[in-house]
Write a protein that holds these residues in place. Sequence first.
Motif, PDB file in Angstrom:
ATOM      1  N   UNK A 389      -3.260   2.899  -1.981  1.00 14.87           N
ATOM      2  CA  UNK A 389      -3.495   1.614  -2.309  1.00 14.87           C
ATOM      3  C   UNK A 389      -2.657   0.816  -1.527  1.00 14.87           C
ATOM      4  N   UNK A 390      -1.329   1.167  -1.304  1.00 15.29           N
ATOM      5  CA  UNK A 390      -0.182   0.577  -0.608  1.00 15.29           C
ATOM      6  C   UNK A 390      -0.729   0.478   0.942  1.00 15.29           C
ATOM      7  N   UNK A 391      -1.329   1.549   1.455  1.00 16.12           N
ATOM      8  CA  UNK A 391      -1.612   1.472   2.816  1.00 16.12           C
ATOM      9  C   UNK A 391      -2.790   0.550   3.036  1.00 16.12           C
ATOM     10  N   UNK A 392      -3.992   0.524   2.153  1.00 16.84           N
ATOM     11  CA  UNK A 392      -5.216  -0.205   2.556  1.00 16.84           C
ATOM     12  C   UNK A 392      -4.854  -1.689   2.227  1.00 16.84           C
ATOM     13  N   UNK A 393      -3.725  -2.026   1.397  1.00 15.15           N
ATOM     14  CA  UNK A 393      -3.707  -3.421   1.092  1.00 15.15           C
ATOM     15  C   UNK A 393      -2.745  -4.073   2.407  1.00 15.15           C
ATOM     16  N   UNK A 394      -1.913  -3.325   2.731  1.00 14.62           N
ATOM     17  CA  UNK A 394      -1.036  -3.641   3.874  1.00 14.62           C
ATOM     18  C   UNK A 394      -2.080  -3.799   5.233  1.00 14.62           C
ATOM     19  N   UNK A 395      -2.842  -2.939   5.527  1.00 17.31           N
ATOM     20  CA  UNK A 395      -3.904  -3.065   6.373  1.00 17.31           C
ATOM     21  C   UNK A 395      -4.851  -4.146   6.145  1.00 17.31           C
ATOM     22  N   UNK A 396      -5.315  -4.415   5.052  1.00 11.93           N
ATOM     23  CA  UNK A 396      -6.126  -5.510   5.092  1.00 11.93           C
ATOM     24  C   UNK A 396      -5.288  -7.015   5.109  1.00 11.93           C
ATOM     25  N   UNK A 397      -4.219  -6.944   4.601  1.00 10.24           N
ATOM     26  CA  UNK A 397      -3.295  -8.136   4.933  1.00 10.24           C
ATOM     27  C   UNK A 397      -2.898  -8.456   6.684  1.00 10.24           C
ATOM     28  N   UNK A 398      -2.593  -7.294   7.050  1.00  8.25           N
ATOM     29  CA  UNK A 398      -2.680  -7.308   8.527  1.00  8.25           C
ATOM     30  C   UNK A 398      -3.794  -7.827   9.484  1.00  8.25           C
ATOM     31  N   UNK A 399      -4.885  -7.432   8.899  1.00  7.37           N
ATOM     32  CA  UNK A 399      -6.000  -7.434   9.622  1.00  7.37           C
ATOM     33  C   UNK A 399      -6.666  -8.731   9.631  1.00  7.37           C
ATOM     34  N   UNK A 400      -6.630  -9.617   8.154  1.00  8.63           N
ATOM     35  CA  UNK A 400      -7.066 -10.849   8.122  1.00  8.63           C
ATOM     36  C   UNK A 400      -5.974 -11.891   8.396  1.00  8.63           C
ATOM     37  N   UNK A 401      -4.798 -11.439   8.629  1.00  7.12           N
ATOM     38  CA  UNK A 401      -3.797 -12.445   9.237  1.00  7.12           C
ATOM     39  C   UNK A 401      -3.111 -13.003   8.123  1.00  7.12           C
ATOM     40  N   UNK A 402      -3.313 -12.423   6.950  1.00  9.14           N
ATOM     41  CA  UNK A 402      -2.382 -12.871   5.658  1.00  9.14           C
ATOM     42  C   UNK A 402      -1.028 -12.835   5.885  1.00  9.14           C
ATOM     43  N   UNK A 403      -0.963 -11.479   6.482  1.00 11.66           N
ATOM     44  CA  UNK A 403       0.588 -11.154   6.935  1.00 11.66           C
ATOM     45  C   UNK A 403       0.831 -10.908   8.260  1.00 11.66           C
TER      46      UNK A 403
END
Length: 497
Positions: A389-403
Amino acid sequence: MAPVAPAPMHTDTERCVRAVQSKDARFDGWFFTAVLTTRIYCRPSCPVVPPKVENMTFYPSAAACQQAGFRACKRCRPDTTPGSPEWNARADSVARAMRLIRDGVVDREGVPGLAARLGYSARQIERQLLAELGAGPLALARAQRAQTARLLIETTPLPMAEVAFAAGFSSIRTFNDTVREVFALAPSELRTRAARGVARQTPGAITLRLPFRAPLTPDNLFGHLAATGVPGVEEWRDGSFRRTLSLPYGHGIAELTPQPEHIGCVLRLTDLRDLTIAISRCRWMLDLDADPVAVDDRLRADPLLAPLVDKAPGRRVPRTVDAEEFAVRAVLGQQVSTAAARTHAARLVVAHGQAIDDPTGGLTHLFPTPDRLAELDPQNLALPRSRRTTLTTLVAALADGTLRLGLDSDWDRARAQLMELPGFGPWTVEAIAMRALGDPDAFLPTDLGMRRAAQNLGLPSTPAALTARAAAWRPWRAYAVQYLWATEAHAINHLPA
């Protein structure tokens, strides 16, 4: 809190004069000396006889010297100095702008792109850079293009037209005019002068030297990179650290070799337009623009740290060429051994990384981008459910530009965003701040190795007490971490055999 910008060194005339008269190489890159009689600018350590004091004037950047009509010295080559340590030690808009310019953003995205990344208007960025550096973003980028052009002219047999466009110039005429103006020589004359003393080049590669401020202790720097290297993406081979690079126009392989007075660098690039950014990222990864004297002087003031500093001065912080990559790897390394973290990362690389060819070594892939990782099936990850969950949440935030993590990151804001993600605690956040974002004051008081080292030295070993003691080490606590880690007999602290 981000370090407060001190008064620019070039405004302290007396200190600058002393540095020039003593030929002190520690100040190369901090400021430049322009000679009013010869209209030439030099680095402080220039080997020629220092000019009269009344003929010296000082500028904060090579670009400012060039804008004022001065030419680069042919003896000391001021365009090849290490970068100013200020841009790595600060998190204000000017420092972030300089890191981005050094990374080629102005050449690729223009001044509006630079301003948008920083959240300012182009006029505001122009005004801030002019006030502190005496040159705007276009002039600073032009100076960098000139340096890249010189490097290609002197180290490759490329036709001048290819050199011009690879260095980022829009036309052959602009390239010729700029080289003549900055170096007082035509491109062909630069190549002729350099041919006498240039080592034979490896076919298909660019060989160069990366300068640094002495001293530099390479064991923990290269040892850490080699010991934690992801198979297929990084390797230690024949005394060199090698890794793949994802770059704006293509990809590349960097081969970096520690030498007593420089870092040997061989770059193989699929597109030569990536040369400037490849050099910038290698320098960033090895922390070559640091000011080791300032760091060590502060840490040496602690009597318990002083013996560590005296034993191996000039330790650097091993960083990364890609902040997003490191964030993913930091999550994979949570609560597991170094070997296990490498195994998890290698599986991701094989499954989702882009395959490449490496004719001279064993590198096979680029590390997968967040966009590629966003497509992975969490069920295929050999990780505990919470870590998935930690990894997929991080990746999603990086991919969509949120982070957004990178050279333009506001360190405090990035920390706050990371802490909001599930599974992110202080250790992971500070590790990313230290090695990916480059905050020189990042600190890991909960790290087990840190606490063991502190206890063995007689320092407080509880996180709260150690943090209180470390207040005196600011703004260089990330370097104190390196000195403390180096007390342990771990592979990250030694050059591979």
